[in-house]
Each structure stands twice: as structure tokens, then as C-alpha cells.
Design a protein around this motif. Structure first.
Motif, PDB file in Angstrom:
ATOM      1  N   ALA A   1     -76.003  40.480   6.334  1.00 47.24           N
ATOM      2  CA  ALA A   1     -75.549  41.054   7.596  1.00 47.24           C
ATOM      3  C   ALA A   1     -75.802  40.080   8.738  1.00 47.24           C
ATOM      4  N   GLU A   2     -75.158  40.332   9.856  1.00 44.04           N
ATOM      5  CA  GLU A   2     -75.403  39.524  11.047  1.00 44.04           C
ATOM      6  C   GLU A   2     -76.770  39.869  11.640  1.00 44.04           C
ATOM      7  N   GLY A   3     -77.470  38.855  12.090  1.00 47.62           N
ATOM      8  CA  GLY A   3     -78.762  39.078  12.739  1.00 47.62           C
ATOM      9  C   GLY A   3     -79.890  39.215  11.737  1.00 47.62           C
ATOM     10  N   GLU A   4     -81.055  39.470  12.254  1.00 49.70           N
ATOM     11  CA  GLU A   4     -82.246  39.654  11.438  1.00 49.70           C
ATOM     12  C   GLU A   4     -83.195  40.571  12.200  1.00 49.70           C
TER      13      GLU A   4
ATOM     14  N   TYR B   1     -81.359  42.383   7.004  1.00 49.40           N
ATOM     15  CA  TYR B   1     -81.283  43.586   6.173  1.00 49.40           C
ATOM     16  C   TYR B   1     -79.829  44.021   6.101  1.00 49.40           C
ATOM     17  N   ILE B   2     -79.328  44.222   4.881  1.00 49.72           N
ATOM     18  CA  ILE B   2     -77.927  44.606   4.707  1.00 49.72           C
ATOM     19  C   ILE B   2     -77.854  46.043   4.223  1.00 49.72           C
ATOM     20  N   TYR B   3     -76.913  46.794   4.796  1.00 50.79           N
ATOM     21  CA  TYR B   3     -76.723  48.199   4.436  1.00 50.79           C
ATOM     22  C   TYR B   3     -76.020  48.265   3.089  1.00 50.79           C
ATOM     23  N   VAL B   4     -76.451  49.188   2.230  1.00 52.38           N
ATOM     24  CA  VAL B   4     -75.964  49.240   0.851  1.00 52.38           C
ATOM     25  C   VAL B   4     -74.452  49.450   0.782  1.00 52.38           C
ATOM     26  N   ALA B   5     -73.880  50.208   1.696  1.00 48.11           N
ATOM     27  CA  ALA B   5     -72.425  50.415   1.683  1.00 48.11           C
ATOM     28  C   ALA B   5     -71.680  49.111   1.955  1.00 48.11           C
ATOM     29  N   ASP B   6     -72.245  48.250   2.796  1.00 44.79           N
ATOM     30  CA  ASP B   6     -71.629  46.943   3.046  1.00 44.79           C
ATOM     31  C   ASP B   6     -71.693  46.062   1.805  1.00 44.79           C
ATOM     32  N   LEU B   7     -72.834  46.048   1.143  1.00 47.53           N
ATOM     33  CA  LEU B   7     -72.961  45.252  -0.086  1.00 47.53           C
ATOM     34  C   LEU B   7     -71.971  45.715  -1.145  1.00 47.53           C
TER      35      LEU B   7
END
Length: 311
Positions: A241-244, A213-219
Motif C-alpha cells: 500500500a501507499e505510505g507506512e 500495512y496492506i488491506y486484505v481486500a487489496d491484496l
């Protein structure tokens, strides 16, 4: 730069509008407000460099009228049916809102000589390949959802239009995006279910579904960083993102952040939450890391931050 954000009132699109304006650009937002909301962009209404058109990107005449009036330098295409589960019973939704929007946008770009495009694609284009490390060169793409199929078809259109019209296209394939202004998905659903019944939570599938799951600010940070490709044709990156994070782990995080104890979980059973759901995959982001970008938040941190944003 005059940026045209199609789907600019949506979850990701509204955050991208924020970032483009912060950089000093003029931003034109197109949205039909079927999934996007006016609330997402109401804080931008008084900005003199921001303009909104309530227009359906599947309608060529209205879309080209905006191109003619605004003369954008760059098109950010985020218009799509983003609720994969909901389209399972209505594949025509993906044909119209995900695939047709792409053809119409590319047609307007061709007619008006616009050369730069960003396209929001998805990890769903790979299909169910659990034992394969999914990178940008993975062969045999075979989507199992209508959403993934429409996105892969859109990528093919972008490839052809880019070649035939000397366009520069940046395509990001990314998994689940979460954060403020979230409108659907597992985190959103769990929060709302527990508000209605803080003692019981129904979980689709067996709870073992595990995804990044990637945070929208990172995307959005990655979009802003790589938007100027300066090379013809398609530039493609996996972004994540790193991990799952497993679905049961998400349930635990939501309960912890909402201060709920002794919540009973019940599972509907099966590997996937719904038909077309890919329960697990291995996602490679080495290419974008080598180019100098990585997400600030891990998958678990993105889930935790999102829950705090939305409760």
C-alpha cells in the motif's frame, strides 16, 4: 477453473476463496485448521462449488489424494506459519509449515501435471536493509527471521520446479496484511490488550517501528488481477500500500477508534519488537503500479478500517 487453495481457511486464504467463488470458479480448500478456522469459511458451506478437505499439506500422501480426486487447474499456496514472532523459539515450525508445505505442493503438482501456481511470499525475504529501496531485483537477500528464510527457500524451490516442469508461477512479496478475520499481529494485539486494560498499553520495542500495512481486500484484488501470467517460469511482484504506519501511530488509531482517552503507553525498548523483526524498510511497488494495479487504501487507512472491522 478448478482452484485449489492450500491454507484456504486462514486469514488471507478465506478471503481468496470468497473472491474465486465470486468469479465463478470451483474452489477446493485444504487446511489442517492449526491457524485457519472453520468459522472463516462457514459462510461458504452451502455453496455447491466449494469443498473442504481437512488435510495437512506437509503430508504428501493425503495432499496427492486431494490432487487425484479434484484435478485442480490452479494451486494457490497460502499455507505457512504466519506468526513470525511465535516461531522465533521454534524454527522447526517454519521448516515444517512454511518450507515443507511448498516442497510437497510442488511435488504433487509435478506428479499430477498441474502447471499454474500462486505463492504468497513476504517482504521478510529481503532481511534488514533499511537504507536500500527494496525492489524485485534487490541483490543479496539475507532474511533475519526463520519465517523469511523458509519463504526465500520456498521461492528457490518454485524457481527450480517451474523450470524443470514448465510451470507458470506468480509470486507476491508483501508486508503486513490486515483486515477482517485477523488472527495476530500488532493491530490484533493492541485491540485485545486494551479490552483487558483500557488505561494502559504495553508496546513492544520503542514504538518507532514503521512499515507499510496492506488491506486484505487489496491484496486479494491483486491476486485475482494477475493470477493468469500466461508465461512460463516465475513472475514476481512486490505488493503493498501507499505510505507506512508507525507502531505508536497504530496505538493512537486503535485508541481513537475504541473511544479511549488518556491511555498510558509503556515501551519494552529496543528497535525491534522481537528478535528477527525488521523495524523499518523502504519498499518499492513501482513494477506492479506500472502493470496497472495499486492499492485502494493507504497504510493508515488500512489500519483504521481493520480496527473498525475487529472491535
Amino acid at each position: 477453473m478448478r482452484a485449489l487453495v492450500v491454507g484456504g481457511a486462514g486469514f488471507i486464504g478465506s478471503h481468496l476463496c470468497d473472491a474465486l467463488l465470486k468469479e465463478g470458479n470451483h474452489v477446493v480448500c485444504i487446511d489442517n485448521f492449526s491457524l485457519g478456522t472453520k468459522k472463516n469459511i462457514e459462510h461458504l458451506e452451502k455453496n455447491s462449488r466449494f469443498k473442504v478437505y481437512e488435510t495437512d499439506a506437509t503430508e504428501l500422501s493425503g495432499l496427492c489424494r486431494v490432487f487425484a480426486e479434484e484435478r485442480p487447474d490452479y494451486v494457490f499456496h497460502l499455507a505457512a506459519n504466519s506468526d513470525i514472532q511465535a516461531s522465533g523459539s521454534k524454527p522447526e515450525v517454519e521448516y515444517k509449515n512454511t518450507y515443507t508445505t511448498t516442497f510437497q505442493i510442488l511435488s504433487c503438482m509435478r506428479e499430477h501435471g498441474v502447471k499454474k501456481l500462486f505463492f504468497a511470499s513476504t517482504s521478510a525475504v529481503y532481511g534488514d536493509k533499511r537504507d536500500v529501496l527494496l525492489d524485485e531485483d534487490t541483490a543479496g537477500l539475507a532474511p533475519i527471521s526463520y519465517y523469511g528464510a523458509a519463504k526465500l527457500g520456498s521461492e528457490a524451490l518454485i524457481s527450480a520446479f517451474s523450470y524443470m516442469n514448465d510451470m507458470e508461477a506468480l509470486i507476491f512479496r508483501f508486508p503486513n496484511v490486515i483486515g477482517p478475520r485477523l488472527t495476530h499481529g500488532v493491530v490484533f494485539d493492541f485491540i485485545n490488550k486494551l479490552r483487558k486494560d483500557p488505561k494502559h498499553l504495553e508496546i513492544l520495542g520503542d514504538g518507532r517501528q514503521t512499515k507499510p500495512y496492506i488491506y486484505v481486500a487489496d491484496l486479494v484484488d491483486a491476486i485475482m488481477r494477475f493470477k493468469d501470467t500466461r508465461q512460463p517460469g516465475v513472475t514476481l511482484y512486490n505488493v503493498g500500500a501507499e505510505g507506512e504506519t508507525g507502531v505508536t501511530r497504530i496505538a493512537d488509531i486503535v485508541c481513537e477508534e475504541m473511544g479511549l482517552d488518556h491511555v498510558r503507553y509503556s515501551y519494552t525498548g529496543g528497535e525491534g519488537g522481537w528478535k528477527g523483526d525488521v523495524p523499518r524498510f523502504r519498499y518499492c511497488t513501482d513494477k506492479i503500479h506500472a502493470a496497472g494495479w495499486s492499492a485502494k487504501l493507504t497504510s493508515d487507512e488500512a489500519v483504521q478500517r481493520t480496527v473498525r472491522n475487529n472491535i
